[in-house]
Design an enzyme around this catalytic site. Structure first.
Site, short mmCIF file in Angstrom:
data_model
loop_
_atom_site.label_atom_id
_atom_site.label_comp_id
_atom_site.label_asym_id
_atom_site.label_seq_id
_atom_site.Cartn_x
_atom_site.Cartn_y
_atom_site.Cartn_z
N ARG A 166 11.51 -5.57 5.26
CA ARG A 166 11.19 -4.15 5.02
C ARG A 166 12.12 -3.23 5.81
NH1 ARG A 166 5.14 -1.88 5.53
NH2 ARG A 166 5.24 -2.65 7.68
N LYS B 90 0.83 -1.22 0.00
CA LYS B 90 0.00 0.00 0.00
C LYS B 90 0.86 1.26 0.00
CE LYS B 90 -2.06 -1.00 3.89
NZ LYS B 90 -1.35 -2.26 4.20
N ARG C 101 -9.62 1.16 8.56
CA ARG C 101 -9.22 -0.19 8.93
C ARG C 101 -10.34 -0.95 9.61
NH1 ARG C 101 -3.37 0.69 8.75
NH2 ARG C 101 -2.26 -1.25 9.07
N ARG D 100 -0.82 -8.49 13.56
CA ARG D 100 -1.39 -7.51 12.63
C ARG D 100 -2.18 -8.20 11.51
NH1 ARG D 100 4.00 -5.29 11.40
NH2 ARG D 100 3.08 -4.11 9.70
N ARG E 54 11.09 -1.25 11.23
CA ARG E 54 10.05 -0.86 12.17
C ARG E 54 9.97 -1.84 13.33
NH1 ARG E 54 4.79 0.23 8.52
NH2 ARG E 54 3.89 -0.79 10.33
P1 ADP Z 1 1.24 -1.57 7.56
O1 ADP Z 1 2.18 -0.83 6.67
O2 ADP Z 1 1.88 -2.78 8.14
O3 ADP Z 1 -0.08 -1.86 6.94
P2 ADP Z 1 0.69 0.91 8.98
O4 ADP Z 1 1.94 1.68 8.88
O5 ADP Z 1 -0.44 1.28 8.10
O6 ADP Z 1 1.01 -0.65 8.84
O7 ADP Z 1 0.17 0.95 10.48
C1 ADP Z 1 1.04 0.68 11.56
C2 ADP Z 1 0.24 0.67 12.85
O8 ADP Z 1 -0.37 1.97 13.06
C3 ADP Z 1 -0.94 -0.30 12.90
O9 ADP Z 1 -0.55 -1.61 13.29
C4 ADP Z 1 -1.83 0.36 13.96
O10 ADP Z 1 -1.34 0.15 15.27
C5 ADP Z 1 -1.66 1.84 13.62
N1 ADP Z 1 -2.66 2.28 12.63
C6 ADP Z 1 -2.42 2.70 11.36
N2 ADP Z 1 -3.56 3.03 10.74
C7 ADP Z 1 -4.57 2.79 11.63
C8 ADP Z 1 -5.98 2.90 11.58
N3 ADP Z 1 -6.62 3.32 10.47
N4 ADP Z 1 -6.68 2.57 12.69
C9 ADP Z 1 -6.07 2.17 13.81
N5 ADP Z 1 -4.74 2.01 13.91
C10 ADP Z 1 -3.98 2.33 12.84
P1 ADP Z 2 2.16 -1.82 3.21
O1 ADP Z 2 2.14 -0.31 3.22
O2 ADP Z 2 0.95 -2.42 2.55
O3 ADP Z 2 2.40 -2.40 4.57
P2 ADP Z 2 4.76 -1.54 1.87
O4 ADP Z 2 4.51 -0.66 0.69
O5 ADP Z 2 5.43 -0.94 3.05
O6 ADP Z 2 3.38 -2.28 2.31
O7 ADP Z 2 5.58 -2.81 1.37
C1 ADP Z 2 5.96 -3.85 2.26
C2 ADP Z 2 7.33 -4.39 1.86
O8 ADP Z 2 7.22 -5.09 0.62
C3 ADP Z 2 8.39 -3.32 1.65
O9 ADP Z 2 9.62 -3.86 2.06
C4 ADP Z 2 8.36 -3.09 0.13
O10 ADP Z 2 9.61 -2.64 -0.36
C5 ADP Z 2 8.02 -4.47 -0.38
N1 ADP Z 2 7.19 -4.45 -1.59
C6 ADP Z 2 6.21 -3.57 -1.91
N2 ADP Z 2 5.63 -3.87 -3.08
C7 ADP Z 2 6.25 -5.01 -3.53
C8 ADP Z 2 6.11 -5.82 -4.71
N3 ADP Z 2 5.18 -5.54 -5.64
N4 ADP Z 2 6.90 -6.88 -4.83
C9 ADP Z 2 7.82 -7.17 -3.89
N5 ADP Z 2 8.01 -6.44 -2.76
C10 ADP Z 2 7.24 -5.37 -2.57
#
Ligand code: ADP
Ligand code: ADP
Ligand code: ZN
Length: 215
Positions: free
Chosen positions: A127, A13, A88, A171, A160
Site C-alpha cells: 500500500r 474500506k 472499531r 492490527r 504508512r
Molecule cells: P486501516 O486502513 O489499516 O484499517 P486506519 O487508517 O483506519 O487503518 O487506522 C489507522 C490507525 O488509526 C489504527 O490502527 C488506530 O491506531 C487508529 N484508529 C483509526 N480509527 C480508529 C478508531 N475508530 N478507534 C481507535 N483507533 C482508531
Molecule cells: P483499508 O482502508 O480497509 O485498510 P485500503 O482501501 O487502504 O484498505 O486498501 C488496502 C490496500 O489494498 C491498498 O493498497 C489498496 O490499493 C489495495 N486494494 C484495495 N481494494 C483492493 C481490491 N479489491 N483488490 C486488490 N487490492 C485492493
C-alpha cells in the site's frame, strides 16, 4: 443514506468508501485519515493519537468518539455519510447509535468486506497512500498513473509507518479481538451485509453499489 464500512485493515474500506461517497454524494468520514491529518499538523489530537497508531493499538475511545461526533456535525454529513474505520469496538458503536438516535436518525446499513488474512498482508505490504488527500494505491493491484504521484491531487505517495509486518500483525489481532464482535451487534440490528472483498477494486465497487441501490 448513513453507512458504515467494516472490515479488517487492508480489506479495501478506504478505497471503496471514497468511490461510494463520490457516486452516492455522501460525506466520507475516515477515522484513520482524520487522525493522520492531526498527526501531520501536530495538533493536540495528533499528539494524543500518534503513539497508539504507531503501535497498531486503538486510540482511546473518549478521544476517538469525540472526534467522530464532532465531524458528524459538519454540514456535509447532514444528508448522509459513509464511515470507514469507525466504529472499531462496541463502545464506539453504541456511542454512534446514541448520537444518531438523539437526532431521530439511525444507520441504514453496515457493510463488512471479507478478505483472507493472507491477502490482507499482501495488500498492506504494497500500500502507498497520498500524503495530501490520503487516497490509497497498491504498487501491483492499483498503481498510480505516474509513479509516486497521486492521480487525484498530484500529492506525494508514501508508505504508512504502521504498514510494517509487525504492526500489521498487531492490527489484525486488534481487529479480531475488538472489532469483529461488531458483526454480531449489527447482525442483531438486521443491518449487516457481508460482501466478498477479494475481487478487484471495480468488481467490489459494482457489487457494493448494486446492494445499496437494492435496499
Ligand atoms: P486501516 O486502513 O489499516 O484499517 P486506519 O487508517 O483506519 O487503518 O487506522 C489507522 C490507525 O488509526 C489504527 O490502527 C488506530 O491506531 C487508529 N484508529 C483509526 N480509527 C480508529 C478508531 N475508530 N478507534 C481507535 N483507533 C482508531
Ligand atoms: P483499508 O482502508 O480497509 O485498510 P485500503 O482501501 O487502504 O484498505 O486498501 C488496502 C490496500 O489494498 C491498498 O493498497 C489498496 O490499493 C489495495 N486494494 C484495495 N481494494 C483492493 C481490491 N479489491 N483488490 C486488490 N487490492 C485492493
Ligand atoms: Zn492525493
Amino acid at each position: 443514506m448513513r453507512l458504515v464500512l467494516l472490515g479488517p485493515p487492508g480489506a479495501g474500506k478506504g478505497t471503496q468508501a471514497a468511490a461510494l461517497a463520490a457516486e452516492l454524494g455522501l460525506a466520507h468520514i475516515a477515522s484513520g485519515d482524520l487522525f493522520r491529518e492531526a498527526v501531520e499538523r501536530g495538533t493536540e489530537l495528533g499528539l494524543q493519537a500518534k503513539s497508539h497508531m504507531e503501535q497498531g493499538k486503538l486510540v482511546p475511545n473518549d478521544i476517538t468518539i469525540r472526534m467522530i461526533l464532532e465531524r458528524l456535525q459538519a454540514a456535509d454529513a447532514r444528508d448522509g455519510f459513509i464511515m470507514d474505520g469507525f466504529p472499531r469496538n462496541l463502545e464506539q458503536a453504541q456511542a454512534l447509535d446514541e448520537a444518531l438516535s438523539q437526532k431521530g436518525l439511525a444507520l441504514d446499513k453496515v457493510v463488512c468486506l471479507q478478505v483472507s488474512t493472507e491477502e490482507l498482508v499482501r495488500r498492506l505490504g504494497g500500500r502507498w497512500v497520498c500524503r495530501r488527500c490520503q487516497a490509497p494505491y497498491h504498487m501491483v493491484n492499483n498503481p498510480p498513473r505516474v509513479a509516486g504521484k497521486c492521480d487525484r491531487c498530484g500529492g506525494e505517495l508514501y508508505q504508512r509507518p504502521d504498514d510494517t509486518e509487525e504492526t500489521i500483525r498487531k492490527r489484525l489481532d486488534v481487529y479480531l479481538a475488538e472489532t469483529a464482535p461488531l458483526l454480531n451487534y449489527y447482525r442483531g440490528q438486521g443491518k449487516l451485509v457481508e460482501v466478498n472483498g477479494t475481487p478487484g477494486v471495480e468488481a467490489v465497487s459494482r457489487e457494493l453499489l448494486s446492494i445499496l441501490k437494492r435496499r
